[in-house]
Design a protein around this motif. Sequence first.
Motif, PDB file in Angstrom:
ATOM      1  N   UNK A   1     -43.695  67.073 -27.302  1.00 30.22           N
ATOM      2  CA  UNK A   1     -43.874  66.425 -26.004  1.00 30.22           C
ATOM      3  C   UNK A   1     -45.238  65.739 -26.045  1.00 30.22           C
ATOM      4  N   UNK A   2     -45.313  64.489 -25.593  1.00 33.17           N
ATOM      5  CA  UNK A   2     -46.580  63.759 -25.601  1.00 33.17           C
ATOM      6  C   UNK A   2     -47.126  63.702 -24.170  1.00 33.17           C
TER       7      UNK A   2
ATOM      8  N   UNK B   1     -50.857  62.958 -21.693  1.00 34.66           N
ATOM      9  CA  UNK B   1     -52.209  62.379 -21.617  1.00 34.66           C
ATOM     10  C   UNK B   1     -52.876  63.046 -20.427  1.00 34.66           C
ATOM     11  N   UNK B   2     -53.879  63.877 -20.710  1.00 38.16           N
ATOM     12  CA  UNK B   2     -54.447  64.750 -19.680  1.00 38.16           C
ATOM     13  C   UNK B   2     -55.325  64.028 -18.668  1.00 38.16           C
ATOM     14  N   UNK B   3     -55.876  62.884 -19.056  1.00 38.12           N
ATOM     15  CA  UNK B   3     -56.609  62.065 -18.093  1.00 38.12           C
ATOM     16  C   UNK B   3     -56.503  60.610 -18.538  1.00 38.12           C
ATOM     17  N   UNK B   4     -56.852  59.718 -17.661  1.00 37.11           N
ATOM     18  CA  UNK B   4     -56.709  58.292 -17.943  1.00 37.11           C
ATOM     19  C   UNK B   4     -57.485  57.892 -19.199  1.00 37.11           C
ATOM     20  N   UNK B   5     -58.620  58.546 -19.439  1.00 38.48           N
ATOM     21  CA  UNK B   5     -59.484  58.154 -20.550  1.00 38.48           C
ATOM     22  C   UNK B   5     -59.292  59.028 -21.790  1.00 38.48           C
ATOM     23  N   UNK B   6     -58.448  60.024 -21.689  1.00 35.39           N
ATOM     24  CA  UNK B   6     -58.216  60.921 -22.828  1.00 35.39           C
ATOM     25  C   UNK B   6     -57.190  60.311 -23.777  1.00 35.39           C
ATOM     26  N   UNK B   7     -57.274  60.726 -25.019  1.00 35.24           N
ATOM     27  CA  UNK B   7     -56.251  60.321 -25.992  1.00 35.24           C
ATOM     28  C   UNK B   7     -54.958  61.070 -25.675  1.00 35.24           C
ATOM     29  N   UNK B   8     -53.851  60.481 -26.093  1.00 33.43           N
ATOM     30  CA  UNK B   8     -52.586  61.195 -25.934  1.00 33.43           C
ATOM     31  C   UNK B   8     -52.621  62.442 -26.810  1.00 33.43           C
ATOM     32  N   UNK B   9     -51.951  63.465 -26.336  1.00 34.93           N
ATOM     33  CA  UNK B   9     -51.924  64.730 -27.073  1.00 34.93           C
ATOM     34  C   UNK B   9     -50.475  65.098 -27.353  1.00 34.93           C
ATOM     35  N   UNK B  10     -50.196  65.475 -28.572  1.00 38.00           N
ATOM     36  CA  UNK B  10     -48.838  65.844 -28.965  1.00 38.00           C
ATOM     37  C   UNK B  10     -48.724  67.370 -28.910  1.00 38.00           C
ATOM     38  N   UNK B  11     -47.785  67.835 -28.100  1.00 35.19           N
ATOM     39  CA  UNK B  11     -47.585  69.271 -27.899  1.00 35.19           C
ATOM     40  C   UNK B  11     -46.398  69.703 -28.753  1.00 35.19           C
ATOM     41  N   UNK B  12     -46.683  70.526 -29.775  1.00 36.26           N
ATOM     42  CA  UNK B  12     -45.665  70.917 -30.745  1.00 36.26           C
ATOM     43  C   UNK B  12     -44.997  72.246 -30.439  1.00 36.26           C
ATOM     44  N   UNK B  13     -45.679  73.103 -29.661  1.00 29.27           N
ATOM     45  CA  UNK B  13     -45.104  74.432 -29.468  1.00 29.27           C
ATOM     46  C   UNK B  13     -45.502  75.054 -28.135  1.00 29.27           C
ATOM     47  N   UNK B  14     -44.954  76.230 -27.919  1.00 26.60           N
ATOM     48  CA  UNK B  14     -45.156  76.951 -26.658  1.00 26.60           C
ATOM     49  C   UNK B  14     -46.623  77.301 -26.453  1.00 26.60           C
ATOM     50  N   UNK B  15     -47.340  77.636 -27.527  1.00 28.11           N
ATOM     51  CA  UNK B  15     -48.768  77.965 -27.392  1.00 28.11           C
ATOM     52  C   UNK B  15     -49.562  76.769 -26.864  1.00 28.11           C
TER      53      UNK B  15
END
Length: 79
Positions: A8-9, A11-25
């Motif tokens: 799941x991709x 983006x935690x804030x407008x200026x943050x890089x996108x983050x790829x979420x690979x697992x439940x942790x």
Amino acid sequence: MSRFERPVVVQLSRHAAERVVFDVNDAATILLRDLTRETEKRKAAMDACLRVLRGESHPPAARRAFVAAALEAKILRGD
């Protein structure tokens, strides 16, 4: 194993890089640290992640709940 079938991709804030979420942790960490607004969807996602981590459920359920919480928080970039 607590990996998602598809990441799941977010983006935690407008200026943050996108983050790829690979697992439940990863999902649980974001729910705890970054989604601080107490909503039913966040709570459901936290519960789903905990159930997987305890071996009581499977990653697809946690992924669906996390996607719903991310959508509600307007941080979802790719599902």
